[in-house]
Design an enzyme around this catalytic site. Structure first.
Site, PDB file in Angstrom:
ATOM      1  N   LYS A   1     -21.195  31.212   2.078  1.00  0.00           N
ATOM      2  CA  LYS A   1     -22.464  31.689   1.510  1.00  0.00           C
ATOM      3  C   LYS A   1     -23.686  30.949   2.071  1.00  0.00           C
ATOM      4  CE  LYS A   1     -21.063  33.806  -2.834  1.00  0.00           C
ATOM      5  NZ  LYS A   1     -21.341  33.907  -4.265  1.00  0.00           N
TER       6      LYS A   1
ATOM      7  N   GLY B   1     -23.510  27.069  -7.294  1.00  0.00           N
ATOM      8  CA  GLY B   1     -24.258  28.174  -6.705  1.00  0.00           C
ATOM      9  C   GLY B   1     -24.594  29.266  -7.709  1.00  0.00           C
TER      10      GLY B   1
ATOM     11  N   SER C   1     -13.817  43.059  -4.897  1.00  0.00           N
ATOM     12  CA  SER C   1     -14.890  43.804  -4.235  1.00  0.00           C
ATOM     13  C   SER C   1     -14.389  45.072  -3.540  1.00  0.00           C
ATOM     14  CB  SER C   1     -15.635  42.913  -3.237  1.00  0.00           C
ATOM     15  OG  SER C   1     -16.349  41.935  -3.947  1.00  0.00           O
TER      16      SER C   1
ATOM     17  N   TYR D   1     -14.374  35.821 -15.566  1.00  0.00           N
ATOM     18  CA  TYR D   1     -13.877  37.136 -16.002  1.00  0.00           C
ATOM     19  C   TYR D   1     -12.355  37.227 -15.979  1.00  0.00           C
ATOM     20  CZ  TYR D   1     -13.881  37.921 -10.975  1.00  0.00           C
ATOM     21  OH  TYR D   1     -13.680  37.789  -9.626  1.00  0.00           O
TER      22      TYR D   1
ATOM     23  N   SER E   1      -9.632  39.529  -4.046  1.00  0.00           N
ATOM     24  CA  SER E   1     -11.011  39.918  -4.309  1.00  0.00           C
ATOM     25  C   SER E   1     -11.017  41.307  -4.939  1.00  0.00           C
ATOM     26  CB  SER E   1     -11.808  39.956  -2.998  1.00  0.00           C
ATOM     27  OG  SER E   1     -13.048  40.607  -3.214  1.00  0.00           O
TER      28      SER E   1
ATOM     29  N   ASP F   1     -26.233  37.815  -6.821  1.00  0.00           N
ATOM     30  CA  ASP F   1     -25.498  37.263  -7.973  1.00  0.00           C
ATOM     31  C   ASP F   1     -26.376  37.169  -9.222  1.00  0.00           C
ATOM     32  OD1 ASP F   1     -23.061  36.923  -6.687  1.00  0.00           O
ATOM     33  OD2 ASP F   1     -23.594  34.942  -5.931  1.00  0.00           O
TER      34      ASP F   1
HETATM   35  P1  ATR Z   1     -20.005  27.979  -8.042  1.00  0.00           P
HETATM   36  O1  ATR Z   1     -20.711  27.729  -6.738  1.00  0.00           O
HETATM   37  O2  ATR Z   1     -19.103  29.193  -7.992  1.00  0.00           O
HETATM   38  O3  ATR Z   1     -20.939  28.035  -9.203  1.00  0.00           O
HETATM   39  P2  ATR Z   1     -19.057  25.233  -8.021  1.00  0.00           P
HETATM   40  O4  ATR Z   1     -20.140  24.852  -7.091  1.00  0.00           O
HETATM   41  O5  ATR Z   1     -17.679  24.807  -7.679  1.00  0.00           O
HETATM   42  O6  ATR Z   1     -18.945  26.799  -8.267  1.00  0.00           O
HETATM   43  O7  ATR Z   1     -19.446  24.720  -9.486  1.00  0.00           O
HETATM   44  C1  ATR Z   1     -18.520  24.568 -10.469  1.00  0.00           C
HETATM   45  C2  ATR Z   1     -19.218  23.989 -11.730  1.00  0.00           C
HETATM   46  O8  ATR Z   1     -18.185  23.741 -12.679  1.00  0.00           O
HETATM   47  C3  ATR Z   1     -19.927  22.659 -11.478  1.00  0.00           C
HETATM   48  O9  ATR Z   1     -21.104  22.629 -12.260  1.00  0.00           O
HETATM   49  C4  ATR Z   1     -18.910  21.647 -11.987  1.00  0.00           C
HETATM   50  O10 ATR Z   1     -19.461  20.416 -12.436  1.00  0.00           O
HETATM   51  P3  ATR Z   1     -19.686  19.177 -11.418  1.00  0.00           P
HETATM   52  O11 ATR Z   1     -20.941  19.494 -10.662  1.00  0.00           O
HETATM   53  O12 ATR Z   1     -19.838  17.998 -12.289  1.00  0.00           O
HETATM   54  O13 ATR Z   1     -18.482  19.137 -10.524  1.00  0.00           O
HETATM   55  C5  ATR Z   1     -18.327  22.382 -13.150  1.00  0.00           C
HETATM   56  N1  ATR Z   1     -17.041  21.841 -13.558  1.00  0.00           N
HETATM   57  C6  ATR Z   1     -15.863  21.959 -12.902  1.00  0.00           C
HETATM   58  N2  ATR Z   1     -14.882  21.301 -13.579  1.00  0.00           N
HETATM   59  C7  ATR Z   1     -15.471  20.731 -14.681  1.00  0.00           C
HETATM   60  C8  ATR Z   1     -15.009  19.924 -15.788  1.00  0.00           C
HETATM   61  N3  ATR Z   1     -13.698  19.550 -15.892  1.00  0.00           N
HETATM   62  N4  ATR Z   1     -15.906  19.553 -16.737  1.00  0.00           N
HETATM   63  C9  ATR Z   1     -17.205  19.917 -16.651  1.00  0.00           C
HETATM   64  N5  ATR Z   1     -17.704  20.688 -15.634  1.00  0.00           N
HETATM   65  C10 ATR Z   1     -16.862  21.087 -14.669  1.00  0.00           C
END
Ligand code: ATR
Length: 282
Positions: free
Chosen positions: A70, A135, A21, A223, A19, A106
Site C-alpha cells: 500500500k 493504516g 475482493s 469482519y 481475499s 478505505d
Molecule cells: P492496519 O494497517 O491494517 O490497520 P496494523 O498496522 O498492523 O494494521 O495495525 C494493527 C493495530 O492493532 C495496531 O494499532 C496495533 O497496536 P501497536 O501499534 O501497539 O502494535 C494493534 N494491536 C495489535 N495487537 C494488539 C494487542 N495485543 N493489544 C493492543 N493493540 C494491538
C-alpha cells in the site's frame, strides 16, 4: 490479472492467503455486464515496476492494492490524490489521461457504511474514539475529519504511533494512552476498533462499554467473525452497532467506478454472498 485481457483488474499484493475482493467485483462485473474479470496478482516486490507499467500502457483498467504494497506502489505512480497523500497509502490504482493514479478508499468505505446504516447520526461536530493506530486508523480518521467530525481520539497500545498520526492535525486528533481509554470512551458519539484484536485466531478485544453514552455507535472493522465480542457486548447494552463487512463492501465501490464508469450498488444479495463465504471459510 491476465494482462492480455485489456479490461482485466485484480488485487495486487504478496502472500495473499484469501481475499474477498474478487468475489465482490466479479459479482458487479456480472451484474452490470462489464467485459472484465477480477483476479489475484500475488508477486514479489521486484515485479512491481513492470506490472504497474503494463497498467499505464493500457493493458488493464487498474488494480486494488493490499499488504505489503500500500505504500510501496506510490513511487511508481504518476499522481496520488489528496486522500492517499494525507494517509500515505494507496489501495486503488487507475488510469487517467495516460497517467497512472492512486487513491485510498478505505476511509470513504467506512464512512459510507456508517452513513448508510445510521443515516440520522450527525457527523458534523461528532467526537470519535479510534482504537488502534495502523493504516486503517489513519484512513478512517482522515475520512471522518473530511465529514466534519470535530475531534478524533486515537488510543493505541504503542502511544507513539497515535502521536505520529495526531502530529498531522494536532487541533483535531488527540492521542490517548491505552490505559486512559475508558474515560475517553464516555465522551464520544462513535467508537471504532481498528486493531486486529477480536479477529479469528487473535486475542479478543477486552473493552468494557458500560461507560459509553447510550447513543454511541460501536463499530468494528474486523469482519471475521462478523459479530465480534465488542459488537456482541454493544448489542447487549443496546448500543447502535456497525460491523466490518459493510466497510469492505463500500470501499470497493469507488474502484469499480473509476475502472468502469459505473457506480455499483452494495446490495443485500452481495452482502449475503460474502456472509456465506465468511461462514464457510472463516
Ligand atoms: P492496519 O494497517 O491494517 O490497520 P496494523 O498496522 O498492523 O494494521 O495495525 C494493527 C493495530 O492493532 C495496531 O494499532 C496495533 O497496536 P501497536 O501499534 O501497539 O502494535 C494493534 N494491536 C495489535 N495487537 C494488539 C494487542 N495485543 N493489544 C493492543 N493493540 C494491538
Amino acid at each position: 490479472m491476465n494482462p492480455t485481457t485489456t479490461n482485466g483488474v485484480c488485487i495486487l499484493g504478496h502472500g495473499i492467503t484469501y481475499s474477498r475482493s474478487p468475489m465482490i467485483h466479479n459479482y458487479w462485473i456480472k451484474k452490470y455486464g462489464v467485459d472484465s474479470r477480477y483476479g489475484i496478482c500475488d508477486m514479489p516486490a521486484e515485479d512491481l515496476p513492470d506490472f504497474l507499467d503494463a497498467i499505464r500502457q493500457g493493458k488493464s483498467a487498474g488494480c486494488n492494492v493490499t499488504t505489503p504494497y500500500k505504500q510501496a506502489v506510490i513511487p511508481f505512480l504518476d499522481a496520488i490524490d489528496d486522500t492517499a497523500s494525507a494517509i500515505g497509502s494507496v489501495n486503488t490504482i487507475y488510469r487517467r489521461d495516460g497517467q497512472l493514479r492512486g487513491t485510498s478508499t478505505d476511509g470513504a468505505g467506512y464512512v459510507g457504511h456508517l452513513k448508510n446504516i445510521h443515516p440520522d447520526l450527525q457527523l458534523k461536530g461528532a467526537e470519535v474514539l479510534i482504537l488502534g493506530a495502523g493504516g486503517a486508523a489513519r484512513a478512517i480518521a482522515d475520512a471522518l475529519l473530511q465529514s466534519g467530525c470535530s475531534v478524533i481520539y486515537i488510543a493505541n497500545r504503542t502511544l507513539q504511533k497515535a502521536r505520529e498520526i495526531a502530529a498531522f492535525q494536532p487541533d483535531t486528533i488527540k492521542p490517548v494512552a491505552w490505559d486512559d481509554v475508558q474515560s475517553t470512551a464516555g465522551l464520544v458519539d462513535v467508537l471504532v476498533n481498528t486493531t486486529s484484536l477480536g479477529m479469528v485466531g487473535r486475542q479478543p478485544l477486552v473493552f468494557p462499554l458500560d461507560g459509553t453514552r447510550p447513543g454511541c455507535v460501536v463499530s468494528d472493522i474486523v469482519y471475521a467473525p462478523l459479530e465480534t465480542e465488542l459488537l456482541a457486548q454493544a448489542r447487549r447494552l443496546g448500543r447502535p452497532v456497525l460491523d466490518g463487512l459493510g466497510m469492505l463492501l463500500h470501499q470497493a465501490v469507488p474502484g469499480f467506478q473509476l475502472w468502469f464508469g459505473i457506480e455499483p450498488q452494495v446490495t443485500g444479495e452481495l452482502r449475503a454472498l460474502i456472509e456465506q463465504d465468511l461462514k464457510s471459510h472463516g
